[in-house]
Scaffold this motif. Structure first.
Motif, mmCIF file in Angstrom:
data_model
loop_
_atom_site.group_PDB
_atom_site.id
_atom_site.type_symbol
_atom_site.label_atom_id
_atom_site.label_comp_id
_atom_site.label_asym_id
_atom_site.label_seq_id
_atom_site.Cartn_x
_atom_site.Cartn_y
_atom_site.Cartn_z
ATOM 1 N N ASP A 1 37.463 22.829 31.374
ATOM 2 C CA ASP A 1 36.224 22.657 30.703
ATOM 3 C C ASP A 1 35.941 21.090 30.619
ATOM 4 O OD1 ASP A 1 36.191 25.499 30.036
ATOM 5 O OD2 ASP A 1 37.421 25.232 28.288
ATOM 6 N N THR A 2 37.053 20.396 30.629
ATOM 7 C CA THR A 2 36.958 18.630 30.624
ATOM 8 C C THR A 2 37.322 18.370 32.026
ATOM 9 O OG1 THR A 2 39.155 18.647 29.722
ATOM 10 C CG2 THR A 2 37.270 18.681 28.310
ATOM 11 N N GLU A 3 36.750 16.937 32.183
ATOM 12 C CA GLU A 3 37.306 16.322 33.408
ATOM 13 C C GLU A 3 38.640 16.155 33.591
ATOM 14 O OE1 GLU A 3 35.614 15.586 36.044
ATOM 15 O OE2 GLU A 3 33.673 16.343 35.173
ATOM 16 N N GLN A 4 39.508 15.943 32.242
ATOM 17 C CA GLN A 4 40.659 15.641 32.390
ATOM 18 C C GLN A 4 41.603 17.046 32.873
ATOM 19 O OE1 GLN A 4 42.550 14.680 28.414
ATOM 20 N NE2 GLN A 4 44.513 14.059 29.447
ATOM 21 N N GLN A 5 41.050 18.380 32.151
ATOM 22 C CA GLN A 5 41.785 19.692 32.598
ATOM 23 C C GLN A 5 41.412 20.039 33.975
ATOM 24 O OE1 GLN A 5 40.010 22.054 29.702
ATOM 25 N NE2 GLN A 5 41.567 21.436 28.098
ATOM 26 N N LYS A 6 40.205 19.419 34.551
ATOM 27 C CA LYS A 6 39.795 19.862 35.694
ATOM 28 C C LYS A 6 40.583 19.077 36.810
ATOM 29 C CE LYS A 6 35.756 20.007 39.003
ATOM 30 N NZ LYS A 6 34.344 19.590 39.207
ATOM 31 N N SER A 7 40.767 17.791 36.518
ATOM 32 C CA SER A 7 41.656 16.907 37.520
ATOM 33 C C SER A 7 42.947 17.230 37.503
ATOM 34 C CB SER A 7 41.675 15.473 36.987
ATOM 35 O OG SER A 7 42.404 14.581 37.507
ATOM 36 N N ALA A 8 43.515 17.610 36.196
ATOM 37 C CA ALA A 8 44.882 18.185 36.084
ATOM 38 C C ALA A 8 45.046 19.257 36.937
ATOM 39 C CB ALA A 8 45.434 18.340 34.666
ATOM 40 N N ARG A 9 44.246 20.431 36.807
ATOM 41 C CA ARG A 9 44.178 21.427 37.600
ATOM 42 C C ARG A 9 44.041 21.540 39.105
ATOM 43 N NH1 ARG A 9 40.370 24.987 39.458
ATOM 44 N NH2 ARG A 9 40.771 27.214 39.439
ATOM 45 N N GLU A 10 43.395 20.675 39.579
ATOM 46 C CA GLU A 10 43.365 20.435 40.885
ATOM 47 C C GLU A 10 44.447 19.682 41.427
ATOM 48 O OE1 GLU A 10 39.809 17.748 41.438
ATOM 49 O OE2 GLU A 10 38.273 19.884 41.284
ATOM 50 N N GLN A 11 45.021 18.620 40.788
ATOM 51 C CA GLN A 11 46.324 17.876 41.178
ATOM 52 C C GLN A 11 47.613 19.207 41.293
ATOM 53 O OE1 GLN A 11 46.991 15.180 42.282
ATOM 54 N NE2 GLN A 11 44.678 14.499 42.415
ATOM 55 N N ALA A 12 47.498 19.790 40.176
ATOM 56 C CA ALA A 12 48.649 20.866 40.293
ATOM 57 C C ALA A 12 48.578 21.851 41.359
ATOM 58 C CB ALA A 12 48.426 21.803 38.736
ATOM 59 N N LEU A 13 47.222 22.252 41.746
ATOM 60 C CA LEU A 13 47.026 23.234 42.888
ATOM 61 C C LEU A 13 47.555 22.348 44.234
ATOM 62 C CD1 LEU A 13 43.854 25.082 41.926
ATOM 63 C CD2 LEU A 13 46.172 25.949 42.249
ATOM 64 N N GLN A 14 47.311 21.302 44.192
ATOM 65 C CA GLN A 14 47.481 20.666 45.322
ATOM 66 C C GLN A 14 49.003 20.326 45.460
ATOM 67 O OE1 GLN A 14 45.663 16.625 45.633
ATOM 68 N NE2 GLN A 14 46.766 16.001 47.566
ATOM 69 N N ASN A 15 49.709 19.968 44.618
ATOM 70 C CA ASN A 15 51.291 19.802 44.326
ATOM 71 C C ASN A 15 51.867 21.271 44.828
ATOM 72 O OD1 ASN A 15 51.791 17.097 43.896
ATOM 73 N ND2 ASN A 15 51.287 17.417 41.750
ATOM 74 N N ILE A 16 51.173 22.287 44.340
ATOM 75 C CA ILE A 16 51.916 23.805 44.868
ATOM 76 C C ILE A 16 51.849 23.926 46.100
ATOM 77 C CG2 ILE A 16 51.339 26.067 44.510
ATOM 78 C CD1 ILE A 16 50.952 25.664 41.538
ATOM 79 N N ARG A 17 50.735 23.647 46.773
ATOM 80 C CA ARG A 17 50.475 23.640 48.186
ATOM 81 C C ARG A 17 51.550 22.758 48.803
ATOM 82 N NH1 ARG A 17 44.733 23.648 47.171
ATOM 83 N NH2 ARG A 17 44.738 21.256 47.251
ATOM 84 N N VAL A 18 51.989 21.469 48.372
ATOM 85 C CA VAL A 18 52.947 20.645 49.003
ATOM 86 C C VAL A 18 54.349 21.484 48.638
ATOM 87 C CG1 VAL A 18 54.181 18.543 48.798
ATOM 88 C CG2 VAL A 18 51.682 18.693 48.569
ATOM 89 N N ILE A 19 54.880 21.944 47.471
ATOM 90 C CA ILE A 19 55.760 22.718 47.399
ATOM 91 C C ILE A 19 56.036 23.863 48.368
ATOM 92 C CG2 ILE A 19 57.221 24.415 45.808
ATOM 93 C CD1 ILE A 19 55.633 22.521 43.413
ATOM 94 N N ASP A 20 54.740 24.732 48.535
ATOM 95 C CA ASP A 20 55.110 25.954 49.346
ATOM 96 C C ASP A 20 55.283 25.297 50.934
ATOM 97 O OD1 ASP A 20 54.701 28.340 50.187
ATOM 98 O OD2 ASP A 20 52.641 28.396 50.579
ATOM 99 N N GLU A 21 54.632 24.304 51.218
ATOM 100 C CA GLU A 21 54.466 23.941 52.520
ATOM 101 C C GLU A 21 55.951 23.259 53.011
ATOM 102 O OE1 GLU A 21 51.742 20.784 53.355
ATOM 103 O OE2 GLU A 21 49.983 22.211 53.235
ATOM 104 N N ASN A 22 56.601 22.471 52.040
ATOM 105 C CA ASN A 22 57.755 22.101 52.379
ATOM 106 C C ASN A 22 58.886 22.983 52.022
ATOM 107 O OD1 ASN A 22 57.933 18.739 52.423
ATOM 108 N ND2 ASN A 22 56.232 19.389 51.283
ATOM 109 N N HIS A 23 58.899 23.832 51.258
ATOM 110 C CA HIS A 23 59.687 25.002 50.842
ATOM 111 C C HIS A 23 59.998 25.905 52.320
ATOM 112 C CE1 HIS A 23 60.744 29.478 49.853
ATOM 113 N NE2 HIS A 23 61.651 28.711 49.485
#
Length: 256
Positions: free
Chosen positions: A140-162
Motif C-alpha cells: 500500500d505504501t512505497e516503503q511496504q512495496k520496496s520492502a516486499r520487492e527486496q524480500a522477494l529478490q533476497n528469496i531468489r538469492v537464497i533459492d539460487e545459492n541453496h
C-alpha cells in the motif's frame, strides 16, 4: 591415519632390512643404468606432483564454492528477516519465524544430510512457505512495496545459492575421484620403484625411504580428507546460518 601413514612406512623399512640380509647372503649383481633409472624416477615424481596438484585445487574449490554459496544464502536470509520489519502483523512475525526455522533446519539437519549425499525436502518447503508469505505482503505504501520487492529478490538469492550448495555437496565428484586414485597410484609407484630396482639397503637409504613413505602417506591422508567438503579438518561448517540464527534469537529476546 595409522593405516595410510605409519604402516606403509614400517612395511618399507622391513622390506629394505630384509633385502639387506638377502644381499649379504646372495651373489652380487652388476650396477643398473643409473641415468635411465633417474630419468624414470624423475618422470614418476613429476606426474605424481602434477596430478596431485590438480586434485587439491579442484577438491579445495568444491569446499570454497560451498562456503561462498552458504555465506551469500545466509546473508540474504538475514536481510529478509530485517526487511519485513515494516510489514503488518502477523505477516512480519510469520516470515521472521520461517527465516529462523530455515536457518535452524539447515544448520541442524540439512548439513548432516548433505554430508551423506542426501537432500532435505523440509528446507525447500520452508523456503516455499516464506516465498508465499512475502508474495502476499501488502504494498500500500512505497516503503511496504520496496520492502516486499527486496524480500522477494533476497528469496531468489537464497533459492539460487541453496541449489548451488546442494549440487556441490551431493555431486558424485567423478573427476576428483579419478585424480585421487591416480595420485594414490603415483604415490605407490614412487615408493615401490626404488624397491623394485634394488636400492642399496644402507641405513641412509632406509631412513630416506621411510621418510618418503611417511610424507607420501600423510599427503594421501590429507587428500582423502578433502574428498569430504562438509566434515573433517577441512570441512565447511554451517557457521553463517548459526550466526544468522543467533542474531534472530537476540532480536526475539529483546523484543525488537
Amino acid at each position: 591415519m595409522l593405516l595410510v601413514v605409519v604402516l606403509p612406512a614400517l612395511l618399507v623399512a622391513g622390506l629394505l632390512v630384509l633385502g639387506k640380509r638377502r644381499k649379504r647372503a646372495g651373489p652380487t649383481r652388476p650396477d643398473s643404468d643409473s641415468d635411465s633409472l633417474s630419468f624414470v624416477g624423475g618422470v614418476l615424481n613429476a606426474l605424481f606432483t602434477v596430478v596431485l596438484a590438480f586434485y587439491i585445487v579442484f577438491a579445495w574449490q568444491d569446499g570454497d564454492d560451498i562456503e561462498k554459496a552458504s555465506t551469500t544464502e545466509a546473508n540474504a536470509l538475514t536481510d529478509t528477516y530485517w526487511q519485513v520489519s515494516s510489514a503488518p502483523e502477523p505477516a512480519a512475525s510469520t516470515i521472521r519465524s520461517l527465516a529462523a526455522r530455515y536457518a535452524t533446519r539447515v544448520a541442524e539437519h540439512e548439513w548432516a544430510a548433505l554430508d551423506q549425499g542426501r537432500t532435505d525436502p523440509e528446507v525447500d518447503a520452508v523456503l516455499a512457505s516464506m516465498r508465499a508469505e512475502v508474495t502476499d505482503l501488502p504494498a500500500d505504501t512505497e516503503q511496504q512495496k520496496s520492502a516486499r520487492e527486496q524480500a522477494l529478490q533476497n528469496i531468489r538469492v537464497i533459492d539460487e545459492n541453496h541449489r548451488e550448495r546442494v549440487e556441490q555437496a551431493t555431486d558424485d565428484q567423478v573427476f576428483n575421484t579419478v585424480l585421487l586414485v591416480a595420485s594414490i597410484i603415483g604415490a605407490l609407484l614412487m615408493v615401490t620403484f626404488p624397491l623394485l630396482i634394488g636400492i642399496s639397503p644402507t641405513a641412509a637409504n632406509i631412513a630416506t625411504m621411510v621418510l618418503l613413505t611417511l610424507t607420501l602417506g600423510f599427503t594421501i591422508f590429507v587428500s582423502l580428507q578433502l574428498m569430504h567438503p562438509l566434515h573433517g579438518p577441512f570441512g565447511v561448517e554451517p557457521g553463517p546460518f548459526r550466526t544468522a540464527l543467533e542474531s534472530f534469537e537476540g532480536t526475539l529476546l529483546t523484543g525488537a
